[in-house]
Design a protein around this motif. Sequence first.
Motif, PDB file in Angstrom:
ATOM      1  N   TYR A 179       0.833  -1.199   0.000  1.00 31.28           N
ATOM      2  CA  TYR A 179       0.000   0.000   0.000  1.00 31.28           C
ATOM      3  C   TYR A 179       0.870   1.252   0.000  1.00 31.28           C
ATOM      4  O   TYR A 179       1.990   1.245   0.514  1.00 31.28           O
ATOM      5  N   ALA A 183      -2.872   5.240   1.711  1.00 34.62           N
ATOM      6  CA  ALA A 183      -3.698   4.082   2.062  1.00 34.62           C
ATOM      7  C   ALA A 183      -3.323   3.533   3.432  1.00 34.62           C
ATOM      8  O   ALA A 183      -4.188   3.100   4.196  1.00 34.62           O
ATOM      9  N   LEU A 187      -5.681   2.756   6.594  1.00 41.66           N
ATOM     10  CA  LEU A 187      -5.725   1.459   7.268  1.00 41.66           C
ATOM     11  C   LEU A 187      -5.526   1.619   8.771  1.00 41.66           C
ATOM     12  O   LEU A 187      -6.251   1.019   9.571  1.00 41.66           O
ATOM     13  N   THR A 200     -10.083  -5.216  10.079  1.00 47.41           N
ATOM     14  CA  THR A 200      -9.769  -4.180   9.094  1.00 47.41           C
ATOM     15  C   THR A 200      -9.431  -4.784   7.749  1.00 47.41           C
ATOM     16  O   THR A 200      -9.919  -4.325   6.706  1.00 47.41           O
ATOM     17  N   VAL A 204     -11.420  -4.146   4.255  1.00 47.13           N
ATOM     18  CA  VAL A 204     -10.782  -3.597   3.066  1.00 47.13           C
ATOM     19  C   VAL A 204     -10.811  -4.596   1.917  1.00 47.13           C
ATOM     20  O   VAL A 204     -10.913  -4.223   0.750  1.00 47.13           O
ATOM     21  N   THR A 250     -12.605   3.346   5.195  1.00 46.74           N
ATOM     22  CA  THR A 250     -12.650   2.335   4.130  1.00 46.74           C
ATOM     23  C   THR A 250     -12.682   2.998   2.753  1.00 46.74           C
ATOM     24  O   THR A 250     -11.958   2.581   1.831  1.00 46.74           O
ATOM     25  N   VAL A 253      -9.168   4.364   1.970  1.00 40.81           N
ATOM     26  CA  VAL A 253      -8.210   3.341   1.535  1.00 40.81           C
ATOM     27  C   VAL A 253      -8.449   2.951   0.085  1.00 40.81           C
ATOM     28  O   VAL A 253      -7.521   2.895  -0.731  1.00 40.81           O
ATOM     29  N   HIS A 254      -9.700   2.700  -0.265  1.00 34.70           N
ATOM     30  CA  HIS A 254     -10.007   2.282  -1.636  1.00 34.70           C
ATOM     31  C   HIS A 254      -9.699   3.386  -2.640  1.00 34.70           C
ATOM     32  O   HIS A 254      -9.141   3.126  -3.710  1.00 34.70           O
ATOM     33  N   SER A 257      -5.997   3.673  -3.201  1.00 35.99           N
ATOM     34  CA  SER A 257      -5.339   2.469  -3.707  1.00 35.99           C
ATOM     35  C   SER A 257      -5.621   2.226  -5.183  1.00 35.99           C
ATOM     36  O   SER A 257      -4.931   1.449  -5.830  1.00 35.99           O
TER      37      SER A 257
END
Length: 269
Positions: A179, A183, A187, A200, A204, A250, A253-254, A257
């Motif tokens: 990551y 990101a 997390l 977690t 994810v 969440t 992070v997405h 990424s």
Amino acid sequence: MLRCFSRFYRAASSTGLRAYTPAVERKKFYQNVSISQGEGGFEINLDRKKLKTPQGKLFTVPSEPLAIAVATEWDSQRDSIKSYTMHLTTLCNTALDNPTQRNKEQFIRAALKFLDTDTVCYRVEEPPGLVELQTNEWDPVINWAEKRYDVSIGSSTSIMGPHIPAETKEAFMKHLASYNMWALLGLEYIIVQLKSMVLTMGLVDRYLTVERAVLLSRLEEEYQIQRWGKVEWAHDYDLQELRSRTAAGTLFVHFCSESSTVKHKLLQN
């Protein structure tokens, strides 16, 4: 375009990283919110002014979906700006300013520390009802994680917690290293909310929904509520707060990424 994102924002709009964004309100000073693409990424514009971080840096995010999400937070403010409701903005500010001056390795090690005290690995010996509930609800998640990452995690009723093999930590370290810094910040933010690295990663990886992950992180509390009842406003408020923070993390992070764009770069009321 802002309205099409509103259903995601509603799940992610509540108290954020208050240590970096004070829980204050100020009068709204803009009418329109838009995004534009610059050399460093996507920028947020409040009328004709470019958004800046608390340290005065240009607010620039790496993906257009994240820019749309942040713009939605600003567009959703009404008469006053409630910074403590803007999780995604706060996470972006933290990523850009990096107030603790941590590097990637430090982010990874901070996340790994939670594996030793993971919520789903600590079990009770009584009462029988809670023991059964933990077994039925947490074991499938641990089994999923062990198969998904080819590791051994286990659980324990000891106050010292389970013994996490060095090979397991190494495997998770390599996975986290895949990551980017943004990101990893997201997390860590989720891990802090759920007090669980296992939950977690399940969230994810889309093995768990936000609602399910939050429920599993509060299993003992929910068990007590079922037995003794709840203080209506307090328990409900805490639950919604946790869901909103977890949902925001969440999404963050997405969006950090994946390299993706959407049509219609200008977003206006």
